[in-house]
Design an enzyme around this catalytic site. Structure first.
Site, PDB file in Angstrom:
ATOM      1  CG  LEU A  38      17.991  29.769  19.091  1.00 44.26           C
ATOM      2  CD1 LEU A  38      16.546  31.007  19.707  1.00 44.26           C
ATOM      3  CD2 LEU A  38      19.193  30.061  19.804  1.00 44.26           C
ATOM      4  CB  SER A  39      16.822  30.687  15.646  1.00 43.84           C
ATOM      5  OG  SER A  39      16.506  31.542  14.439  1.00 43.84           O
ATOM      6  CB  ALA A  40      17.138  27.670  12.567  1.00 45.36           C
ATOM      7  CB  ALA A  49      12.406  26.800  12.178  1.00 47.01           C
ATOM      8  CG  HIS A  62      16.897  35.336  17.161  1.00 43.87           C
ATOM      9  ND1 HIS A  62      15.578  34.679  16.918  1.00 43.87           N
ATOM     10  CD2 HIS A  62      17.320  34.677  16.776  1.00 43.87           C
ATOM     11  CE1 HIS A  62      15.578  33.780  16.672  1.00 43.87           C
ATOM     12  NE2 HIS A  62      16.892  33.218  15.904  1.00 43.87           N
TER      13      HIS A  62
END
Length: 417
Positions: free
Chosen positions: A153-155, A158, A287
């Site tokens: 998720l998120s970072a 990425a 988010h």
């Protein structure tokens, strides 16, 4: 006083029955303590200074798949383990979990450093630390090297892009949840630029960033799914388009969709090629990791900060990766594109589909289902007769509802009868 022979025989029979009952109870009791999330040390040189946590369902055999799950900023490995739903499917379908954990010493907000070249290059930093965790699992858990997957998720999403680009020879597939394309960002400033807006690159330019991450690698490339909330203010939906463009170019397929379908919670699933790339766009959520609390097979997780009550993303990802082989099929979805091409993902076995009217349902423990002839066990796990759907560990603690759809053919029907 002398007792009659019949009385002595009766006492002997009662004693024998008690002994047999005790032996049966011992046989069906779990042989090991319940599995828990456990920290692992000494997994490698760990140049990224990450922590490793792992979960192995009780009785998991060697040769099982492995899923690496990367938490988001301000979260921990335990947060993601407790709320994302991955534990449920590790138990149900039989695979191990590895959950890397970032520290505030590495990043003030405990974000994986997806924007630092020193941590996003093959053989270096955090990317190498995560790869060493996979190597540890393969060596010590017997995880199947051909069925290693990564999500986050998120970072952590990425960082999932980082792992897929730098180690395509390690991962068979990945799922990026509210994350960024590989090397969209190379420092703190560009990280915010990517998160909050669109970056103008052609699909070839995006694809070259991945190809350059492991120069000379000729494939096969991992399958990739991309998850985005339509109202995400932190990682705007344009990032999903960039991820799609990056990976369709790497796979050499068109950016024109080959199939689109509607899923629960106003989710649109779009397929590119024959399933090399899939996007999931969830309307109305912000988010976070999409979850769907509940006991149904398609439900998972807990609603919390950055875990958004909508659709169970972990279940859909497990289906895309073929981890639910023999498990329940997803809810029927309406096609909105002509003649969609079939997904390359392994799909659950098809079941006979007569009308559910008057189809009997049975709710019992996994052990009781097997003794009644509705299921069977193999390697300590339970499978429904006929459909061969995975039901989890063979014991008296796990309960499921089975529906009989044909002679000696049963399907999971939790919450449906």
């Amino acid at each position: 006083m002398t007792r009659p022979r019949w009385y002595t025989a009766l006492l002997s029979g009662v004693a024998a029955l008690a002994a047999a009952t005790a032996a049966t109870a011992a046989a069906i009791a779990p042989a090991q303590a319940a599995a828990t999330l456990t920290q692992v040390t000494g997994f490698g040189s760990n140049p990224g200074a990450l922590s490793m946590y792992a979960y192995r369902p009780t009785g998991l055999p060697t040769g099982a798949p492995l899923v690496v799950a990367l938490h988001g900023c301000t979260q921990t490995a335990n947060d993601y383990f407790a709320n994302s739903g991955w534990q449920k499917y590790a138990d149900l379908y039989g695979f191990a979990l590895v959950l890397p954990q970032q520290s505030s010493a590495n990043n003030t907000n405990s974000c994986f450093n997806f924007f630092q070249p020193a941590d996003t290059t093959r053989g270096q930093g955090e990317a190498l630390s995560v790869k060493q965790m996979v190597d540890y699992a393969k060596t010590n858990y017997g995880s199947d090297a051909a069925r290693v997957y990564v999500t986050g998720l998120s970072a952590g999403g990425a960082m999932t892009s980082v792992m897929l680009a730098t180690y395509p020879d390690v991962f068979a597939g990945g799922a990026v949840v509210a994350g960024l394309a590989y090397r969209c960002a190379t420092d703190t400033s560009s990280a915010y630029t990517c998160m909050y807006g669109a970056v103008s690159k052609t699909p070839t330019q995006w694809g070259d960033l991945v190809r350059n991450a492991y120069a000379g690698y000729a494939g096969p490339w991992p399958k990739v799914s991309v998850w985005a909330g339509s109202s995400d203010p932190t990682v705007v939906p344009a990032n999903a388009d960039e991820l799609r463009d990056q990976w369709v170019n790497v796979h050499g397929v068109s950016t024109t969709a080959t199939g689109t379908s509607a899923l629960p919670a106003s989710t649109t699933r779009t397929v590119y090629g024959t399933g090399q790339v899939i996007t999931y766009r969830v309307q109305g959520i912000g988010h976070g990791t999409p979850v769907d609390p509940g006991s149904g097979v398609e439900q998972c997780g807990n609603a919390a900060a950055y875990f958004l009550d909508s659709i169970c993303s972990s279940y859909r990802i497990a289906l895309d990766w073929g981890l639910a082989t023999g498990g329940p099929a997803p809810s029927p979805s309406a096609s909105t594109a002509p003649s969609p091409a079939p997904s390359a993902s392994a799909s659950p076995s098809a079941s006979p589909s007569p009308s559910p009217t008057n189809q009997p349902c049975f709710t019992a423990s996994n052990y009781a289902h097997t003794t009644a002839g509705r299921a069977h066990q193999s390697g300590g796990y339970t499978y429904a007769n006929g459909s061969n759907q995975a039901m989890g560990l063979w014991n008296v603690a796990i309960t499921h509802t089975l529906r009989q759809t044909a002679p000696n053919y049963y399907v999971l029907a939790d919450g449906q009868c």
